[in-house]
Design an enzyme around this catalytic site. Structure first.
Site, PDB file in Angstrom:
ATOM      1  N   ARG A  48       0.846  -1.194   0.000  1.00 33.00           N
ATOM      2  CA  ARG A  48       0.000   0.000   0.000  1.00 33.00           C
ATOM      3  C   ARG A  48       0.886   1.251   0.000  1.00 33.00           C
ATOM      4  O   ARG A  48       1.239   1.768   1.066  1.00 33.00           O
ATOM      5  CB  ARG A  48      -0.919  -0.011   1.215  1.00 33.00           C
ATOM      6  CG  ARG A  48      -1.926  -1.151   1.203  1.00 33.00           C
ATOM      7  CD  ARG A  48      -2.929  -1.032   2.336  1.00 33.00           C
ATOM      8  NE  ARG A  48      -2.294  -1.107   3.645  1.00 33.00           N
ATOM      9  CZ  ARG A  48      -1.999  -2.228   4.276  1.00 33.00           C
ATOM     10  NH1 ARG A  48      -2.281  -3.392   3.701  1.00 33.00           N
ATOM     11  NH2 ARG A  48      -1.442  -2.209   5.451  1.00 33.00           N
ATOM     12  N   VAL A 133      13.009 -16.824  15.003  1.00 39.70           N
ATOM     13  CA  VAL A 133      12.678 -17.601  16.199  1.00 39.70           C
ATOM     14  C   VAL A 133      12.969 -16.770  17.445  1.00 39.70           C
ATOM     15  O   VAL A 133      14.084 -16.290  17.631  1.00 39.70           O
ATOM     16  CB  VAL A 133      13.480 -18.913  16.267  1.00 39.70           C
ATOM     17  CG1 VAL A 133      13.111 -19.700  17.525  1.00 39.70           C
ATOM     18  CG2 VAL A 133      13.248 -19.768  15.024  1.00 39.70           C
ATOM     19  N   ILE A 137      15.666 -12.596  21.274  1.00 40.38           N
ATOM     20  CA  ILE A 137      16.540 -13.505  22.027  1.00 40.38           C
ATOM     21  C   ILE A 137      17.611 -14.082  21.108  1.00 40.38           C
ATOM     22  O   ILE A 137      17.292 -14.715  20.108  1.00 40.38           O
ATOM     23  CB  ILE A 137      15.727 -14.665  22.643  1.00 40.38           C
ATOM     24  CG1 ILE A 137      14.597 -14.129  23.519  1.00 40.38           C
ATOM     25  CG2 ILE A 137      16.628 -15.573  23.457  1.00 40.38           C
ATOM     26  CD1 ILE A 137      13.629 -15.190  23.981  1.00 40.38           C
ATOM     27  N   ASP A 202       2.569 -21.567  14.701  1.00 43.35           N
ATOM     28  CA  ASP A 202       3.716 -20.678  14.845  1.00 43.35           C
ATOM     29  C   ASP A 202       4.851 -21.371  15.592  1.00 43.35           C
ATOM     30  O   ASP A 202       6.005 -21.363  15.152  1.00 43.35           O
ATOM     31  CB  ASP A 202       3.285 -19.407  15.575  1.00 43.35           C
ATOM     32  CG  ASP A 202       4.439 -18.469  15.870  1.00 43.35           C
ATOM     33  OD1 ASP A 202       4.799 -17.669  14.986  1.00 43.35           O
ATOM     34  OD2 ASP A 202       4.990 -18.535  16.989  1.00 43.35           O
ATOM     35  N   LYS A 206       8.829 -22.779  14.346  1.00 43.01           N
ATOM     36  CA  LYS A 206      10.055 -22.466  15.081  1.00 43.01           C
ATOM     37  C   LYS A 206      10.748 -23.746  15.553  1.00 43.01           C
ATOM     38  O   LYS A 206      11.980 -23.832  15.543  1.00 43.01           O
ATOM     39  CB  LYS A 206       9.727 -21.554  16.260  1.00 43.01           C
ATOM     40  CG  LYS A 206       9.213 -20.185  15.822  1.00 43.01           C
ATOM     41  CD  LYS A 206       8.633 -19.398  16.987  1.00 43.01           C
ATOM     42  CE  LYS A 206       8.099 -18.056  16.519  1.00 43.01           C
ATOM     43  NZ  LYS A 206       7.433 -17.303  17.619  1.00 43.01           N
TER      44      LYS A 206
END
Length: 429
Positions: A48, A133, A137, A202, A206
């Site tokens: 967009r 992932v 971290i 999800d 991972k």
């Protein structure tokens, strides 16, 4: 320091992409000093173009992502659009036209990481994906590099902040699943369609990425056993509390005891309150790594959000930029072990089973007989009864998951068993 800048193309400018652009601008001098050359945002591909994007020169905005990655003067492509296509084609095209890639695309890496690795190697480019992932971290690089000389045997973690928030609320407030999900949605922790999070997709993506890196073998999303948390009840949370446990949605990647296979799975599980993962609250992530030489390692922090994820992207950008200046590339795919991924039925685990039974003599003996017939040893039993009805809670010793599943199906056939109220695995011993 080299004066000619490294040119960066940004694919996607949503929550994460806009943070990447902002940090590149506000920390430009620091990034240049760390890399050894300035970095220049050379183009931003969006869907967009009319949307106002604060801090980004409108002249950089384009809807033609393919033309952007084909330019030939782009040094690094940052891909934060997600999904399988067009991301896969854009990344491989970037490699073909001389750019290295930094990606946060867990779904693509879990589904078809082999194609991306192969294209990067063919063209001598980098593929970095720390942000795919556990957000900010540092996890991928320690597994790929810091522990490259060690043997990782297990990766156990909370890798989805939405589900951890929901379970944390259920435990601390006594709320049901629906109430906790509504709160997560209101606070912005859950998407309008939370399916990918609450059904474990999800976390499974991972887990596939982590297992592949940890065990030097190819693990795809389809190889990961998956259960979501939609069936977790307040009664499950209460049972866990009575056992001195809590409930977490865990991603578990393990090397078999004989070293000849691996497993990867995502499901809710009870873990003892004494385990480090039990204290992970709110929407935080944490991953527990067990290796032969290093022992037990814990990685903890915010696992999602624009700024934390952008932090991981920029860390990769610095590493890839340094490699570019040195004429080198970082680590690629390491899949030399080619270990098979065992099905869930072969996994050795424990069960917590809650049964609704008739409150009469002989019921416990019948139930115990079913467990014995399937080769499953019982650890503890708790029974409560009133007005002809009773609940029976059984915690097993470790056994193959297929045997435990067969036990549950056989229990359902008993006339004295009114129903199976809940089944949950027990981990983290």
């Amino acid at each position: 320091m080299r004066t000619r800048p490294l040119k960066v193309a940004l694919l996607g400018c949503g929550v994460v992409g806009s943070e990447v652009a902002r940090i590149m601008t506000t920390h430009a001098e620091d990034l240049a000093a760390r890399i050894g050359a300035p970095v220049e945002l050379a183009g931003v591909a969006v869907r967009r173009p009319s949307k106002v994007r604060e801090g980004i020169d409108p002249a950089l905005i384009t809807t033609d992502a393919t033309a952007l990655v084909k330019r030939g003067d782009i040094d690094i492509v940052v891909e934060v659009i997600g999904g399988i296509e067009p991301a896969r084609t854009l990344i491989t095209t970037a490699f073909e036209h001389g750019a290295s890639v930094v990606s946060a695309n867990k779904a693509l890496l879990a589904e078809d990481g082999a194609t991306l690795y192969a294209a990067a190697e063919q063209h001598g480019r980098d593929l970095y994906f720390e942000a795919a992932v556990a957000g900010a971290i540092p996890l991928i690089r320690p597994l790929r590099e810091s522990l490259a000389g060690d043997k990782v045997n297990r990766v156990l973690g909370i890798v989805n902040g939405t589900t951890n928030f929901i379970l944390d609320r259920m435990e601390r407030s006594g709320a049901g699943y629906s109430e906790a999900l509504d709160e997560a949605t209101a606070l912005g922790y859950a998407e309008a369609d939370p399916t990918a999070d609450v059904e474990g997709f999800d976390a499974a993506a991972k887990a596939a990425i982590l297992a592949g890196i940890a065990f030097h073998t190819r693990v795809r999303l389809d190889d990961v056993y998956r259960e979501g948390l939609t069936e977790v009840t307040s009664a499950d949370m209460a049972s866990a509390k009575r056992m001195g446990c809590t409930v977490k949605l865990l991603a578990i990647c393990e090397r078999a005891a004989d070293g000849q296979s691996v497993t990867a799975r995502v499901h809710p599980a009870m873990i003892p309150l004494s385990h480090p993962l039990a204290s992970v609250r709110e929407a935080y992530n944490a991953v527990f790594v067990e290796s032969e030489a290093a022992g037990q390692l814990m990685f903890y922090g915010p696992g999602a959000g624009g700024a934390p994820t952008a932090s991981a992207v920029l860390g990769d950008l610095v590493a890839v930029g340094r490699n570019k200046l040195a004429g080198a590339t970082g680590p690629g795919e390491s899949a030399y072990t080619q270990l098979p991924v065992s099905p869930m039925g072969d996994v050795v685990t424990r069960y917590h089973i809650s049964l609704d039974v008739a409150d009469k003599p002989g019921v416990l003996a019948q139930v115990a007989t079913v467990f014995a017939e399937h080769g499953v040893s019982i650890d503890t039993v708790r029974q409560q009864g009133k007005d002809g009805e009773a609940s029976l809670v059984v915690v097993t010793h470790r056994a193959p998951d297929a045997a435990l599943s067969g036990t549950v199906e056989a229990l359902r056939q008993l006339d004295t068993v009114r129903g199976v109220a809940s089944i949950m695995r027990v981990e983290g011993e």
